[in-house]
Write an enzyme that holds these catalytic residues in place. Sequence first.
Site, PDB file in Angstrom:
ATOM      1  N   GLU A  62       0.787  -1.284   0.001  1.00 42.82           N
ATOM      2  CA  GLU A  62      -0.015  -0.076  -0.089  1.00 42.82           C
ATOM      3  C   GLU A  62       0.703   1.242  -0.053  1.00 42.82           C
ATOM      4  O   GLU A  62       0.715   2.199   0.966  1.00 42.82           O
ATOM      5  CB  GLU A  62      -0.872   0.089   1.173  1.00 42.82           C
ATOM      6  CG  GLU A  62      -1.816  -1.231   0.962  1.00 42.82           C
ATOM      7  CD  GLU A  62      -3.328  -0.864   1.909  1.00 42.82           C
ATOM      8  OE1 GLU A  62      -3.162   0.017   2.899  1.00 42.82           O
ATOM      9  OE2 GLU A  62      -4.054  -1.961   1.862  1.00 42.82           O
ATOM     10  N   GLU A 116      -5.755  -8.726   0.676  1.00 45.15           N
ATOM     11  CA  GLU A 116      -6.334  -8.249   1.769  1.00 45.15           C
ATOM     12  C   GLU A 116      -7.703  -7.950   1.586  1.00 45.15           C
ATOM     13  O   GLU A 116      -8.037  -7.410   0.586  1.00 45.15           O
ATOM     14  CB  GLU A 116      -5.680  -6.821   2.522  1.00 45.15           C
ATOM     15  CG  GLU A 116      -4.286  -7.434   3.139  1.00 45.15           C
ATOM     16  CD  GLU A 116      -3.856  -6.414   3.947  1.00 45.15           C
ATOM     17  OE1 GLU A 116      -4.354  -5.587   4.485  1.00 45.15           O
ATOM     18  OE2 GLU A 116      -2.450  -5.890   3.851  1.00 45.15           O
TER      19      GLU A 116
HETATM   20  C1  BG6 Z   1      -4.435  -2.678   5.224  1.00 37.61           C
HETATM   21  C2  BG6 Z   1      -3.123  -2.642   5.615  1.00 37.61           C
HETATM   22  O1  BG6 Z   1      -4.406  -1.369   4.538  1.00 37.61           O
HETATM   23  O2  BG6 Z   1      -5.181  -2.400   6.190  1.00 37.61           O
HETATM   24  C3  BG6 Z   1      -2.950  -3.678   6.920  1.00 37.61           C
HETATM   25  O3  BG6 Z   1      -2.195  -3.505   4.680  1.00 37.61           O
HETATM   26  C4  BG6 Z   1      -3.874  -3.271   8.050  1.00 37.61           C
HETATM   27  O4  BG6 Z   1      -1.455  -3.554   7.652  1.00 37.61           O
HETATM   28  C5  BG6 Z   1      -5.235  -3.399   7.203  1.00 37.61           C
HETATM   29  O5  BG6 Z   1      -4.018  -3.862   9.175  1.00 37.61           O
HETATM   30  C6  BG6 Z   1      -6.588  -3.269   8.163  1.00 37.61           C
HETATM   31  O6  BG6 Z   1      -6.448  -2.140   8.742  1.00 37.61           O
HETATM   32  P1  BG6 Z   1      -6.283  -1.497  10.169  1.00 37.61           P
HETATM   33  O7  BG6 Z   1      -6.235  -0.320  10.476  1.00 37.61           O
HETATM   34  O8  BG6 Z   1      -7.888  -2.008  10.468  1.00 37.61           O
HETATM   35  O9  BG6 Z   1      -5.447  -2.627  10.874  1.00 37.61           O
END
Ligand code: BG6
Length: 488
Positions: free
Chosen positions: A167, A376
């Site tokens: 990202e 993700e």
């Molecule tokens: C993604 C990242 O954008 O979102 C992760 O690559 C992150 O590192 C995930 O944990 C979820 O976001 P958050 O802020 O809920 O942890």
Amino acid sequence: MHYRHEPRFPDNFMWGASSAAWQVEGATAKGGRTPAIIDLNSKKKKPFADNSIASDHYHHYKEDVALMAECGFSSYRFSLSWSRIIPNADRKVNPEGLDFYNNLIDELVKNNIAPIVTLYHYDMPCWLEEKYGGWLNRGVIEEFEYYSKVCFEHFGDRVKYWLSINEQNMQIVYGDWLGVSKGCDNWFEQKWQINHIMNLCHAKAVIACHEMVEGGKIGPVPGMVPIYPETCRPLDQIAAMNAEEFTEKIWNDTYVFGKYSNFVKNYWKNNNIDPKIMEGDEELMAQAKIDFFAVNCYRSNTAKDAPLDAEPREYLLNKDGKKGGLQFPVNPGEFALTANPYVETTDWDWEIDPGSLRYTLRYMWDHYQLPMMITENGFGMHESLGEDGKIHDQARIDFLRDNIYQVGLAIEDGCEVWGYNPWSFTDLLSTGNGMAKRYGLVYVDVTDEQINQAQDISELSLKRIRKDSFYWYSKLIKSNGKDWGRDD
Ligand code: BG6
């Protein structure tokens, strides 16, 4: 398109889950690892736990891989900690760091789980920051190339899927939140210089991967949040396109076409921004041909026009999981983000919009014609063990089911998608809310409070407990996307 049949997944589709070193490993001072900037950043987020213990995957990796195998995984996406592999400015490679990752990779391979490895997930080593002052210094490029080559040399015999920088777009959009703005005093301009340096790091890694890893494939990991226009008013459509450019398209175009678009070049010119591009840089970027996109996508956004005289407003993320804490930004002359009345939201005000995943895959395929894998996607929620000692996370099951279904529809629509790796396998630290915002298919029995109070890790249970979503996901993936676990 509506289809009369259920979506079908290719036979070799990779089903797994995802994590990142600093969010899952813990053991930050073990095995020769030295601190990373993100460690310091995570310490500032009290009362949430910092990353010194996290899910203690460092000590539990065998058990975690056994659970992945039980679930039926064919892939696992994780990241390497740079300062575990190269702990100091002398560039000496840490044998204990290599051992940890070699053992993890061997364990995965033994269980027929393909490792998908991210080189960089927000954890710049402190030594690098001390030496160069952070991402703003071009010295980082050579260090990143060296680090990438060490990884390819030591793991490339077994790791065939590589991801460069996680990202990059979000790191530039959210600067301080993810710790990349250190050493900057004029973020407005310097973020584009950092971005350029990151593009060169990415390019070096892509080229080295192709040179060093036999059969290796490498791609970037954009954080995709598709943008819908608020209305069919033409100005809102242009605003949506602007938002798309400023949050994701500028990055994706650069990765694929190896040069900066007219859109961003004109933006720099109009705003007197010098991204400090040097001779030969764009040639290097053009040489770095990516093989695929790793796509992170959790939600969508909605944009509307923001005239030049609109009152500017900062983007404030919801930082505690109490609904309503998020503030949408207004960027005069560019776009404003706004609520979408057609979708529900999570406790962190993230849009619950499974269709956004299909939209993203279609969008990326239409623009770039490159294969994709989801690295993700997931549902962050408050969770604690029930009286029966279990986690009944129906909301996550609903989220995953609806999202995976949309991946299937995108495949039916003609998109080439290699796999689905939701965030996350075990619970792990969220970027801002420690263990209070959980994503895992497997519960890790520890809370922020317990981590903060523990004098020693032995006081913590850290037990792995399969959630209902684990069993649901297992059935789905063992049937290669046929058993949706619906009652009907
Ligand atoms: C993604 C990242 O954008 O979102 C992760 O690559 C992150 O590192 C995930 O944990 C979820 O976001 P958050 O802020 O809920 O942890």
